[in-house]
Design a protein around this motif. Sequence first.
Motif, mmCIF file in Angstrom:
data_model
loop_
_atom_site.group_PDB
_atom_site.id
_atom_site.type_symbol
_atom_site.label_atom_id
_atom_site.label_comp_id
_atom_site.label_asym_id
_atom_site.label_seq_id
_atom_site.Cartn_x
_atom_site.Cartn_y
_atom_site.Cartn_z
ATOM 1 N N GLY A 24 1.004 -1.284 0.073
ATOM 2 C CA GLY A 24 -0.158 0.191 0.201
ATOM 3 C C GLY A 24 0.818 1.278 0.019
ATOM 4 N N SER A 25 0.110 2.573 0.057
ATOM 5 C CA SER A 25 0.753 3.568 -0.041
ATOM 6 C C SER A 25 1.028 4.163 1.349
ATOM 7 N N GLY A 26 1.775 5.341 1.223
ATOM 8 C CA GLY A 26 2.109 5.807 2.769
ATOM 9 C C GLY A 26 0.719 6.539 3.502
ATOM 10 N N ARG A 27 1.040 6.635 4.795
ATOM 11 C CA ARG A 27 -0.071 6.915 5.438
ATOM 12 C C ARG A 27 -0.784 8.311 5.066
ATOM 13 N N ALA A 28 0.151 9.170 4.680
ATOM 14 C CA ALA A 28 -0.296 10.668 4.462
ATOM 15 C C ALA A 28 -1.105 10.529 3.033
ATOM 16 N N ASN A 29 -0.715 9.668 2.063
ATOM 17 C CA ASN A 29 -1.384 9.613 1.036
ATOM 18 C C ASN A 29 -2.832 8.706 1.320
ATOM 19 N N GLN A 30 -2.803 7.821 1.914
ATOM 20 C CA GLN A 30 -4.049 7.108 2.471
ATOM 21 C C GLN A 30 -5.019 8.101 2.823
ATOM 22 N N ILE A 31 -4.473 8.977 3.673
ATOM 23 C CA ILE A 31 -5.454 9.882 4.478
ATOM 24 C C ILE A 31 -5.957 10.863 3.442
ATOM 25 N N LEU A 32 -5.156 11.377 2.351
ATOM 26 C CA LEU A 32 -5.493 12.367 1.455
ATOM 27 C C LEU A 32 -6.443 11.678 0.489
ATOM 28 N N VAL A 33 -6.239 10.609 0.069
ATOM 29 C CA VAL A 33 -7.417 9.731 -0.861
ATOM 30 C C VAL A 33 -8.783 9.644 -0.159
ATOM 31 N N LEU A 34 -8.747 9.404 1.145
ATOM 32 C CA LEU A 34 -9.919 8.653 1.970
ATOM 33 C C LEU A 34 -10.692 10.079 2.361
ATOM 34 N N THR A 35 -9.702 11.268 2.452
ATOM 35 C CA THR A 35 -10.589 12.476 2.832
ATOM 36 C C THR A 35 -11.271 12.893 1.449
ATOM 37 N N ALA A 36 -10.497 12.831 0.255
ATOM 38 C CA ALA A 36 -11.175 13.059 -0.897
ATOM 39 C C ALA A 36 -12.413 12.315 -1.235
ATOM 40 N N ARG A 37 -12.222 11.020 -0.710
ATOM 41 C CA ARG A 37 -13.486 10.081 -0.993
ATOM 42 C C ARG A 37 -14.731 10.547 -0.210
ATOM 43 N N SER A 38 -14.318 11.012 0.983
ATOM 44 C CA SER A 38 -15.619 11.546 1.848
ATOM 45 C C SER A 38 -16.142 12.920 1.279
ATOM 46 N N LEU A 39 -15.351 13.693 0.970
ATOM 47 C CA LEU A 39 -15.656 14.860 0.231
ATOM 48 C C LEU A 39 -16.587 14.663 -1.062
ATOM 49 N N ARG A 40 -16.156 13.729 -1.746
ATOM 50 C CA ARG A 40 -16.854 13.555 -2.977
ATOM 51 C C ARG A 40 -18.503 13.080 -2.571
ATOM 52 N N ALA A 41 -18.674 12.490 -1.629
ATOM 53 C CA ALA A 41 -20.010 12.244 -1.055
ATOM 54 C C ALA A 41 -20.701 13.457 -0.898
ATOM 55 N N LEU A 42 -20.161 14.510 -0.472
ATOM 56 C CA LEU A 42 -20.929 15.741 0.007
ATOM 57 C C LEU A 42 -21.305 16.246 -1.441
ATOM 58 N N VAL A 43 -20.411 16.264 -2.677
ATOM 59 C CA VAL A 43 -20.658 16.752 -3.911
ATOM 60 C C VAL A 43 -21.777 16.172 -4.330
ATOM 61 N N LEU A 44 -21.687 14.622 -4.566
ATOM 62 C CA LEU A 44 -22.689 13.922 -5.223
ATOM 63 C C LEU A 44 -24.109 14.212 -4.537
ATOM 64 N N GLU A 45 -24.137 14.287 -3.217
ATOM 65 C CA GLU A 45 -25.418 14.483 -2.277
ATOM 66 C C GLU A 45 -25.428 15.812 -1.643
ATOM 67 N N PRO A 46 -25.565 17.157 -2.566
ATOM 68 C CA PRO A 46 -25.400 18.339 -1.879
ATOM 69 C C PRO A 46 -26.825 18.841 -0.984
ATOM 70 N N ARG A 47 -27.623 17.830 -0.884
ATOM 71 C CA ARG A 47 -28.751 17.911 -0.139
ATOM 72 C C ARG A 47 -28.529 17.822 1.247
ATOM 73 N N VAL A 48 -27.608 16.910 1.597
ATOM 74 C CA VAL A 48 -27.185 16.603 2.705
ATOM 75 C C VAL A 48 -26.342 17.828 3.237
ATOM 76 N N LEU A 49 -25.733 18.326 2.664
ATOM 77 C CA LEU A 49 -24.720 19.670 3.107
ATOM 78 C C LEU A 49 -25.817 20.774 3.449
ATOM 79 N N LEU A 50 -26.803 20.993 2.464
ATOM 80 C CA LEU A 50 -27.694 22.233 2.627
ATOM 81 C C LEU A 50 -28.545 21.898 3.843
#
Length: 280
Positions: A24-50
């Motif tokens: 696997g990749s380093g921990r810093a890259n893992q955190i970056l990728v997994l953070t981006a994954r969670s943020l994409r969920a907000l973009v795909l479902e903006p009603r939750v954010l609103l």
Amino acid sequence: MSITTSTAKTAPPPAADAGVAWTGSGRANQILVLTARSLRALVLEPRVLLTSMLTPLLMLVVFSQIFVSVAATPGFPAGVAYIDYLLPAIMVNTAMQSALQTGIALTHEMRDGIITRLRSLPVWPGSILIGRSLAELVRGAIRLTFLLAFALLLFGFRPSGGPVGVLTAMALALVVGGGLGWVFIALACWMRHIELVQNLSGMVTLVLMFGSNAFVPIGSLPGWLQVIATLNPMSYGIAAARDLTLGHPATGGAALALGASLTVATLAAAIAVRGFQRPA
């Protein structure tokens, strides 16, 4: 004429070592990728954010009307409008509520099998939790920005600390609220039951919020509640954010608030990772 055919063969590419497993990749890259994954969920479902933006707005509207008479009591700071006193508390609570959503989202992903798939990969368990927490901090920042704009436009929020004090208080609220929010992540990692996590998180939130200096000065609380408010790390975060927005010296208070919240975050994160590693 005879055509001579070359018998030389092209050497095959070197084969990968069969005995070396991908780690696997380093921990810093893992955190970056997994953070981006969670943020994409907000973009795909903006009603939750609103819809999540409505909660701090409702709190501001309701509590600013219910407790406005507190500003006339003897122990209240002189010359301070109640909206200027209340809003820093709503800011810290909003950041903490975003972290609460992290715990609830984790229980959903545990139930749906998403976490099981991630754990089958060479991923450090802490990366999953930190990535989700950082994504919620981003959502918390968006909610706080919307809250401040609402308070400025409709409630006449004009603190003497100015834009610098307000933005610094916002950053402090995110750190303090996010740090205390690791308590909810730890609850989710150990309980793993959505209704149970929601109920326990609600009780913890009530204690942290109402057992603090969020709505009235600590000296105005009953004696037993003063003890709880004095021990409550949220009180220090609110007091420091309040000093920053009001333009008061806040170096010592901010350091105390950050130290208390980071201590809670460190302990809760260790407990959360331990619970997260348990078999489902």
